[in-house]
Scaffold this motif. Structure first.
Motif, short mmCIF file in Angstrom:
data_model
loop_
_atom_site.label_atom_id
_atom_site.label_comp_id
_atom_site.label_asym_id
_atom_site.label_seq_id
_atom_site.Cartn_x
_atom_site.Cartn_y
_atom_site.Cartn_z
N ILE A 178 16.10 -7.54 5.22
CA ILE A 178 16.49 -7.77 6.40
C ILE A 178 18.10 -8.01 6.64
N GLY A 179 18.40 -6.88 7.60
CA GLY A 179 20.07 -6.23 7.62
C GLY A 179 20.73 -7.09 8.86
N GLU A 180 19.82 -7.78 9.75
CA GLU A 180 20.70 -8.19 10.87
C GLU A 180 20.18 -9.73 11.33
N ILE A 181 20.98 -10.72 11.11
CA ILE A 181 20.57 -12.10 11.67
C ILE A 181 21.14 -12.50 12.84
N MET A 182 20.29 -13.00 13.85
CA MET A 182 21.02 -13.60 14.99
C MET A 182 20.30 -14.99 15.11
N MET B 196 15.33 -4.13 9.44
CA MET B 196 14.57 -5.18 10.23
C MET B 196 15.78 -6.29 10.63
N LYS B 197 15.21 -6.93 11.95
CA LYS B 197 16.20 -8.02 12.46
C LYS B 197 15.35 -9.31 12.22
N ALA B 198 15.93 -10.49 12.46
CA ALA B 198 15.55 -11.90 12.11
C ALA B 198 16.25 -12.69 13.27
N LEU B 199 15.67 -13.45 13.97
CA LEU B 199 16.30 -14.51 14.90
C LEU B 199 16.06 -16.11 14.33
N ILE B 200 16.94 -16.95 14.40
CA ILE B 200 16.98 -18.20 14.10
C ILE B 200 17.01 -18.94 15.21
N VAL B 201 16.12 -19.79 15.54
CA VAL B 201 16.31 -20.31 16.92
C VAL B 201 16.08 -22.13 16.54
N PRO C 176 13.70 -8.38 17.54
CA PRO C 176 13.64 -8.74 16.19
C PRO C 176 12.17 -8.87 15.66
N GLY C 177 12.03 -8.43 14.41
CA GLY C 177 10.78 -8.32 13.71
C GLY C 177 10.30 -9.90 13.33
N LEU C 178 11.21 -10.76 13.34
CA LEU C 178 10.95 -12.17 12.54
C LEU C 178 11.67 -13.12 13.66
N VAL C 179 11.21 -14.13 13.92
CA VAL C 179 11.65 -15.33 14.54
C VAL C 179 11.32 -16.32 13.70
N ILE C 180 12.29 -17.50 13.28
CA ILE C 180 12.12 -18.84 12.50
C ILE C 180 12.72 -19.61 13.67
#
Length: 546
Positions: free
Chosen positions: A27-31, A1-6, A48-52
């Motif tokens: 969660i293996g990949e953080i952008m 699963m991928k995650a994105l921090i905005v 990504p499956g998750l956006v913070i």
């Protein structure tokens, strides 16, 4: 699963990176993105499956990003991190499907709890989507087979045909206005290895491709449907119910499509028109017979009409009577008996010339000629070899696996292939007959037969050698080579085998049996018997009569 921090502040993005236990949430990949616009580009590319995300940013605010995610990336879950305890912001987060609203400064427990909730929701929905996709795939796989089964039942089951037709009409497979129809059979050839190799050896995949190509010319116009017929050997059928153009023109267009994709054209057996569904069974028979009676010498003809159809044209071919196998039978016999290569080749050539002389060769004729050729072989073997015929025929039938007859109903036809098959059939027959006859002429074979018939007499090596005009040394050498024992021991083994049979008769005395098998001394008989069997004649009799 991928995650994105905005967030437009790098220190906040760094803080989120440090506070979330990514491994625990798998969660293996953080952008990272510094603005809403940049986030949209990353979401489009990486999904990504998750956006913070932060609610307030200079370029592309959080509400705009949430609106876009909700509309174009609905499976993505998002968590809002904000420095503003504003009810409107919270309401917008909830309205757009946000998982949580966390105030800065960020607490580790709060952010990890929110991430766990978001990840669980995303995974649950992903599993549901996967399950729906699997169900959809299964339905898509089952639906064509279900339709093919119904269409096949329309042909094979007259009792339920009317009910089946109503179901097919209700499901939109056949229009309700279709009152009459024609049935076509597409010639299939499971032995076409080059074509089959292109489909990885999967004949079902090949049939699927042919059906799809046919339907490209049928279904858009609403004039018919092609399907795999399940009522017998592998066949592809076409049901036509509304053809404005000639059937020949339609099959010509389908063949162009087949040639464009598969680089070959196929033959079509075409029935007469008839009521739907009442005549479908008879129409299938008509179409199959049309294929069996097609003239293989007319390579350019691909549409073959049944005798009952209005378009049927009698193919008279060249003048002259149709050939029969009896016309070449004597040639074959002489060639086989001679074993001469030139004679075998000439006989095979004569056969193919006789086949083509009338100008008509059909799959039906070839099937009949093949059966006649095999019957000729069987009769000649039985006539020549008598009691040894069965083993010779078994050997010949085994060799047929290496020399199968060409498939008479294939996509193409070659007289040369049939000539080569007939030559190979005659050559193998000639070899087997010759080998058996040579064996029959072998002096040892005759000597063994003589011993079997005269084992009870006083047979000497000198006497037998004189009778068969061979030397004593020849007989001794041959018995050693063939049986691993000398002449005298062979006679003894034959006598003991005969004695075993006689010992099963309790009314015969040992002395009688001894005389009957060629031993004049009962003690010597018992000694030899025990040496060969491990038991005395008396003990052996007890064993076999218990």
């Amino acid at each position: 699963m991928k995650a994105l921090i905005v967030d437009d502040e790098a220190r906040v993005r760094k803080a989120v990176r440090l506070l979330v236990n990514w491994d625990a949430h798998q969660i293996g990949e953080i952008m990272e993105a510094g603005s809403g616009n940049e986030a949209i580009e990353l979401i489009r590319e990486h999904k990504p499956g998750l956006v913070i995300m932060d609610m307030m940013m200079e370029s592309g605010n959080g509400i705009e990003l949430m609106t876009w995610v909700n509309e174009f990336a609905g499976s993505t879950k998002f968590i809002v991190v904000s420095g503003h305890n504003d009810f409107d912001f919270v309401r917008e987060t909830v309205r757009h499907g946000g998982i949580d609203y966390i105030l800065k400064p960020i607490e580790p427990e709060a952010i990890n709890k929110a991430v766990a909730k978001a990840v669980a929701a995303w995974r649950s929905e992903a599993e549901e989507r996967s399950q729906r996709q699997r169900q959809s795939i299964r339905l898509n796989e089952i639906k064509p087979i279900y339709g093919e089964r119904l269409l096949s039942a329309l042909i094979d089951d007259p009792v339920t045909a009317e009910t089946t037709l109503r179901r097919l009409v209700a499901e939109g497979v056949i229009p309700g206005s279709a009152g009459a129809a024609r049935l076509l059979l597409v010639q299939t050839d499971a032995g076409n290895n080059p074509l089959l190799r292109r489909f990885g050896g999967d004949s079902e995949l090949l049939y699927y491709a042919i059906v799809n190509i046919c339907n490209e010319f049928l279904q858009p116009q609403g004039i018919g449907t092609a399907f795999r017929y399940w009522g017998g050997p592998p066949e592809i059928a076409i049901l036509l119910w509304d053809v404005q153009e000639s059937v020949t023109e339609l099959t010509g267009k389908i063949n162009q499509g087949l040639f464009h994709t598969l680089q070959l054209r196929m033959h079509f057996g075409i029935s007469s028109a008839g009521s739907l569904p009442g005549r479908l069974a008879a129409q299938r028979t008509e179409a199959a017979e049309a294929l069996l009676r097609r003239n293989l010498l007319r390579h350019e003809d691909y549409s073959h009409f049944s005798i009952a159809s209005a378009e049927y044209r009698q193919d008279t071919g060249a003048a002259g009577a149709k050939p029969i196998f009896a016309d070449v039978q004597e040639d074959w016999k002489m060639a086989v008996v001679s074993g001469n290569t030139n004679a075998l080749s000439a006989a095979a050539q004569h056969w193919t010339e006789e086949l083509s002389r009338s100008g008509i060769i059909t799959p039906e004729m070839l099937g009949s000629w093949k059966a006649d050729a095999l019957l000729f072989r069987s009769r000649l073997v039985r006539e020549t070899l008598g009691s040894q015929a069965e083993s010779a025929l078994a050997e010949l039938e085994l060799s047929d696996r290496d020399n199968p007859a060409p498939y008479a109903g294939g996509y193409s036809f070659s007289l040369f292939a049939w000539r080569d098959w007939s030559y190979a059939l005659m050559a193998s027959l000639s070899r087997v007959l010759s080998a058996v006859q040579v064996k029959e002429r072998n002096p040892l074979t005759e000597i063994v037969k003589y011993i079997d018939q005269n084992y009870m007499a006083d047979l000497s090596l000198q006497e037998v050698a004189g009778k068969f005009y061979v030397s004593r040394e020849y007989i001794s050498r041959k018995f050693k080579q063939e049986y691993g024992i000398n002449f005298t021991d062979y006679i003894g083994s034959v006598r003991i085998e005969k004695a075993k049979l006689l010992l099963q008769n309790p009314s015969l005395k040992l002395s009688q049996i001894s005389e009957m098998v060629g031993f004049h001394d009962v003690k010597y008989f018992s000694k030899v018997f025990k040496k060969q069997t491990g038991a005395t004649p008396k003990d052996y009799r007890i064993q076999v009569t218990l």
